[in-house]
Design a protein around this motif. Structure first.
Motif, PDB file in Angstrom:
ATOM      1  N   ILE A  17       0.836  -1.202   0.000  1.00  0.00           N
ATOM      2  CA  ILE A  17       0.000   0.000   0.000  1.00  0.00           C
ATOM      3  C   ILE A  17       0.874   1.258   0.000  1.00  0.00           C
ATOM      4  O   ILE A  17       0.632   2.207  -0.746  1.00  0.00           O
ATOM      5  N   THR A  18       1.914   1.244   0.836  1.00  0.00           N
ATOM      6  CA  THR A  18       2.798   2.405   0.935  1.00  0.00           C
ATOM      7  C   THR A  18       3.516   2.680  -0.378  1.00  0.00           C
ATOM      8  O   THR A  18       3.551   3.814  -0.865  1.00  0.00           O
ATOM      9  N   VAL A  19       4.097   1.645  -0.965  1.00  0.00           N
ATOM     10  CA  VAL A  19       4.863   1.822  -2.201  1.00  0.00           C
ATOM     11  C   VAL A  19       3.966   2.282  -3.342  1.00  0.00           C
ATOM     12  O   VAL A  19       4.274   3.237  -4.064  1.00  0.00           O
ATOM     13  N   LEU A  20       2.846   1.609  -3.504  1.00  0.00           N
ATOM     14  CA  LEU A  20       1.977   1.920  -4.638  1.00  0.00           C
ATOM     15  C   LEU A  20       1.346   3.306  -4.525  1.00  0.00           C
ATOM     16  O   LEU A  20       1.295   4.051  -5.504  1.00  0.00           O
ATOM     17  N   MET A  21       0.885   3.660  -3.331  1.00  0.00           N
ATOM     18  CA  MET A  21       0.163   4.926  -3.186  1.00  0.00           C
ATOM     19  C   MET A  21       1.082   6.109  -2.927  1.00  0.00           C
ATOM     20  O   MET A  21       0.868   7.198  -3.470  1.00  0.00           O
ATOM     21  N   VAL A  22       2.095   5.909  -2.087  1.00  0.00           N
ATOM     22  CA  VAL A  22       2.935   7.037  -1.665  1.00  0.00           C
ATOM     23  C   VAL A  22       4.076   7.292  -2.643  1.00  0.00           C
ATOM     24  O   VAL A  22       4.399   8.438  -2.965  1.00  0.00           O
ATOM     25  N   ILE A  23       4.687   6.223  -3.124  1.00  0.00           N
ATOM     26  CA  ILE A  23       5.859   6.377  -3.989  1.00  0.00           C
ATOM     27  C   ILE A  23       5.474   6.414  -5.465  1.00  0.00           C
ATOM     28  O   ILE A  23       5.943   7.255  -6.232  1.00  0.00           O
ATOM     29  N   LEU A  24       4.587   5.491  -5.866  1.00  0.00           N
ATOM     30  CA  LEU A  24       4.212   5.395  -7.277  1.00  0.00           C
ATOM     31  C   LEU A  24       2.933   6.159  -7.619  1.00  0.00           C
ATOM     32  O   LEU A  24       2.519   6.182  -8.778  1.00  0.00           O
ATOM     33  N   TYR A  25       2.275   6.745  -6.611  1.00  0.00           N
ATOM     34  CA  TYR A  25       1.080   7.566  -6.817  1.00  0.00           C
ATOM     35  C   TYR A  25      -0.049   6.823  -7.539  1.00  0.00           C
ATOM     36  O   TYR A  25      -0.786   7.402  -8.336  1.00  0.00           O
ATOM     37  N   GLN A  26      -0.165   5.536  -7.256  1.00  0.00           N
ATOM     38  CA  GLN A  26      -1.261   4.768  -7.826  1.00  0.00           C
ATOM     39  C   GLN A  26      -2.546   5.037  -7.042  1.00  0.00           C
ATOM     40  O   GLN A  26      -2.510   5.191  -5.822  1.00  0.00           O
ATOM     41  N   PRO A  27      -3.692   5.085  -7.706  1.00  0.00           N
ATOM     42  CA  PRO A  27      -4.942   5.338  -6.987  1.00  0.00           C
ATOM     43  C   PRO A  27      -5.332   4.143  -6.119  1.00  0.00           C
ATOM     44  O   PRO A  27      -4.893   3.010  -6.342  1.00  0.00           O
ATOM     45  N   ALA A  28      -6.172   4.417  -5.133  1.00  0.00           N
ATOM     46  CA  ALA A  28      -6.611   3.360  -4.222  1.00  0.00           C
ATOM     47  C   ALA A  28      -7.385   2.272  -4.951  1.00  0.00           C
ATOM     48  O   ALA A  28      -7.385   1.108  -4.528  1.00  0.00           O
ATOM     49  N   THR A  29      -8.041   2.627  -6.055  1.00  0.00           N
ATOM     50  CA  THR A  29      -8.795   1.619  -6.815  1.00  0.00           C
ATOM     51  C   THR A  29      -7.889   0.550  -7.400  1.00  0.00           C
ATOM     52  O   THR A  29      -8.334  -0.561  -7.665  1.00  0.00           O
ATOM     53  N   ARG A  30      -6.621   0.854  -7.616  1.00  0.00           N
ATOM     54  CA  ARG A  30      -5.651  -0.148  -8.076  1.00  0.00           C
ATOM     55  C   ARG A  30      -4.867  -0.735  -6.903  1.00  0.00           C
ATOM     56  O   ARG A  30      -4.562  -1.923  -6.877  1.00  0.00           O
ATOM     57  N   THR A  31      -4.544   0.129  -5.947  1.00  0.00           N
ATOM     58  CA  THR A  31      -3.687  -0.299  -4.851  1.00  0.00           C
ATOM     59  C   THR A  31      -4.358  -1.335  -3.963  1.00  0.00           C
ATOM     60  O   THR A  31      -3.741  -2.354  -3.607  1.00  0.00           O
ATOM     61  N   MET A  32      -5.596  -1.084  -3.560  1.00  0.00           N
ATOM     62  CA  MET A  32      -6.236  -1.949  -2.578  1.00  0.00           C
ATOM     63  C   MET A  32      -6.498  -3.374  -3.093  1.00  0.00           C
ATOM     64  O   MET A  32      -6.318  -4.343  -2.345  1.00  0.00           O
ATOM     65  N   PRO A  33      -6.910  -3.565  -4.360  1.00  0.00           N
ATOM     66  CA  PRO A  33      -7.001  -4.947  -4.856  1.00  0.00           C
ATOM     67  C   PRO A  33      -5.661  -5.679  -4.842  1.00  0.00           C
ATOM     68  O   PRO A  33      -5.606  -6.880  -4.541  1.00  0.00           O
ATOM     69  N   VAL A  34      -4.577  -4.951  -5.152  1.00  0.00           N
ATOM     70  CA  VAL A  34      -3.250  -5.573  -5.105  1.00  0.00           C
ATOM     71  C   VAL A  34      -2.905  -5.971  -3.668  1.00  0.00           C
ATOM     72  O   VAL A  34      -2.391  -7.079  -3.413  1.00  0.00           O
ATOM     73  N   ALA A  35      -3.188  -5.086  -2.721  1.00  0.00           N
ATOM     74  CA  ALA A  35      -2.919  -5.393  -1.310  1.00  0.00           C
ATOM     75  C   ALA A  35      -3.726  -6.605  -0.856  1.00  0.00           C
ATOM     76  O   ALA A  35      -3.232  -7.436  -0.084  1.00  0.00           O
TER      77      ALA A  35
END
Length: 576
Positions: A17-35
């Motif tokens: 969650i940290t890497v995708l949202m904070v570093i790569l600026y991915q939206p939660a709609t992509r980040t949370m399914p990956v998590a």
């Protein structure tokens, strides 16, 4: 000794969650399914979770997330209903007519009005609503975003009529057998326990927040004033202190007598009317009016696509004359009629929570529930259609159609805007809460503690007796990566409870600090910052805003940490 391999695996969903949202600026709609996928893999490989347990935990998470979404849907529907009816224009003009001084406008619109919107709707709504209003009044868009994000911090813990505590803690703790048993062993129900947590959180906020309205004004005068000084903010210190008291006293009393549902809503409502009345009577008004410097002297990054004084917000057209904007509503409406839907909402919420026969009826009807999901004992989910505040928001929205004489086009547009706002949150919340439920229930699979228990053990061992100082920072981190106080409480509430038990400090106080920390993290939550910048035409300036918001964040986190230590070790060391 904590197994390093298990710790590493337990951290993987949070790291993702940290890497995708904070570093790569991915939206939660992509980040949370990956998590969620990572949590499933970790649960299966590291903890031996079977398909039934993984599926049941996921479904339980979807139930909880849907309750959150129902509350948010109703709250946003009411907001956009008032926007379409012109009520928000009338409310805003009521405040702007009190004073043209920008410092007074910040106190009224940001600290008090923003806190009211947070108490009613939550989920980043205040900055998205108040920011454009400030720009319409002539604020530089950058200044509008910075102060709009800062001002309603005390209300966030109790936002959306208590959703972070009721859904983020009460629902989660009720589904955790170990925590539920520990609470019952103290002679408390989970509901009573969370009410105690709410009171501790309100107490922390009430003390630390004494300078919050002053900070909002000082941020404006120091970074956006012509003289770049906090001296103009000091001139209105009596006003900012009075506004804090007018809000904080009913806020704390509401937490004490009514629990976590109404502190922000009622505190802000009382504070608004009391402070506005005092100002209208001529008291606490600044001797000299303060304004921003000439428009031609503003740096380019202060203004984006929307020129101050030329914005349109909710059908509100404002003149580009550099002065106070004037509304041109399509229909005549008194200030009392504009406020009536929110007054009805507050009244209905109180009645449905304190009148036992009605409360019982609402809690017992139109409930969608699944006990022992997929055969997993004591793992259940429910959706209380009528009892949740979302139902009241929808009912009041429908009543407003008649009260404000809305036509079909306005009604249709309010529903359209609501669905546009809520749909992106559906996938993100479903998978976010499902991920947490897998982490919480991973301990059911065998002899190992759950992922969150293992992480809390490690944290408690490393921090030792000083851990209460860092509890709020953990909550702030959760809100930073998830963009929500509610999701932060879901992510780390169990973690905080276990960590407090491990070091022998009162869990209520530490979990209360978690609830405060979730509010602190909203200052720099990327979702909130992007949304606030988008509505004033300044997307791309996230870095500047976050750097400025680190100032109030550092103060609030440090003061909360000190107060948590004081409460836990000196004031109430015997609390549970």
């Amino acid at each position: 000794m904590v197994d390093a391999a298990l710790v590493g695996m337990a951290l993987l969903p949070l790291v993702a969650i940290t890497v995708l949202m904070v570093i790569l600026y991915q939206p939660a709609t992509r980040t949370m399914p990956v998590a969620w996928v990572i949590a499933v893999a970790v649960g299966y490989v590291g903890w031996g979770m079977g398909p039934e347990l993984i599926g049941a935990a996921t479904i339980a998470g979807v139930f909880t997330a849907t309750e959150i979404l129902w509350i948010v849907f109703g709250a946003i529907l009411l907001l956009y209903t008032l926007k379409q009816s012109g009520a928000f224009d009338v409310i805003n003009d009521g405040f702007s007519s009190i004073s043209d001084d920008r410092r007074v406008q910040v106190v009224l619109l940001v600290f008090l009005m923003g806190s009211f919107i947070e108490g009613a709707a939550g989920f980043g709504t205040p900055a998205a609503i108040v920011g454009p209003l400030l720009v319409g009044l002539g604020f530089p868009p950058m200044a509008a975003v910075v102060v709009a994000l800062t001002g309603n911090l005390m209300a966030i813990t109790f936002g959306a009529v208590g959703t972070p505590l009721i859904i983020g803690l009460e629902e989660v703790f009720s589904q955790n057998a170990a925590i539920d048993s520990a609470i019952q062993a103290q002679g408390l129900t989970v509901t009573e326990y969370v009410a105690d947590v709410a009171l501790w959180a309100a107490s922390i906020h009430a003390v630390v927040g004494i300078v919050l309205p002053f900070i909002g004004v000082a941020m404006m005068t120091r970074f956006f004033g012509e003289e770049r000084s906090i001296r103009p903010a000091l001139e209105v210190l009596p006003l900012t202190t009075f506004a804090w008291a007018a809000f904080a006293i009913p806020y704390w009393l509401t937490a004490y007598f009514l629990g976590p549902t109404f502190p922000a809503l009622l505190g802000a409502m009382v504070g608004l009317f009391v402070t506005a009345a005092v100002l209208r009577a001529g008291y606490l008004q600044p001797e000299e009016e303060w304004d921003f410097g000439p428009r031609e002297g503003w740096p380019n990054h202060w203004v984006g696509d929307i020129e101050p004084g030329e914005s349109t917000s909710g059908g509100r057209t404002v003149a580009a004359d550099g002065g106070t904007a004037q509304a041109t509503p399509e229909r005549e409406m008194s200030l009392g009629m504009a406020w009536l839907p929110y007054i009805l909402t507050a009244g209905l919420l109180v009645v449905t929570r304190v009148w036992s026969p009605l409360q019982t009826f609402l809690q017992s009807n139109l409930i969608i529930a699944w006990n022992d999901i997929l055969g997993v004992q004591d793992l259940s989910g429910s959706f209380r259609t009528l009892y949740l505040p979302g139902a009241i928001f929808v009912v009041v929205s429908v009543l407003t159609y008649g009260l404000h004489g809305m036509d079909r086009e306005e009604i249709t547009e309010s529903w359209k805007e609501t669905f546009q706002k809520i749909l992106p949150a559906v996938i993100a919340l479903w998978f976010a809460v499902a991920t947490v439920q897998i982490m919480i229930n991973s301990g059911r699979a065998g002899d190992l503690d759950s992922m969150l228990v293992i992480l809390s053990d490690l944290t408690a061992n490393v921090a030792g007796g000083a851990y209460p100082f860092f509890a709020a920072l953990v909550g702030a981190f959760g809100a930073f990566i998830a963009g929500s106080n509610t999701v932060s409480d879901i992510l780390f509430g169990t973690f905080q409870f276990n960590a407090a038990q491990n070091i022998g400090v009162p869990t209520q106080i530490v979990v209360g600090a978690q609830a405060v920390g979730g509010a602190i993290g909203n200052l720099v939550a990327i979702h909130n910052v992007v949304a606030a910048l988008a509505v004033v035409g300044l997307v791309g300036e996230e870095g500047r805003v976050i750097r400025l918001e680190l100032i109030p964040l550092a103060y609030y986190a440090a003061a909360t940490g000190i107060l948590t230590l004081l409460f836990g070790y000196v004031v109430a060391p015997g609390a549970f």
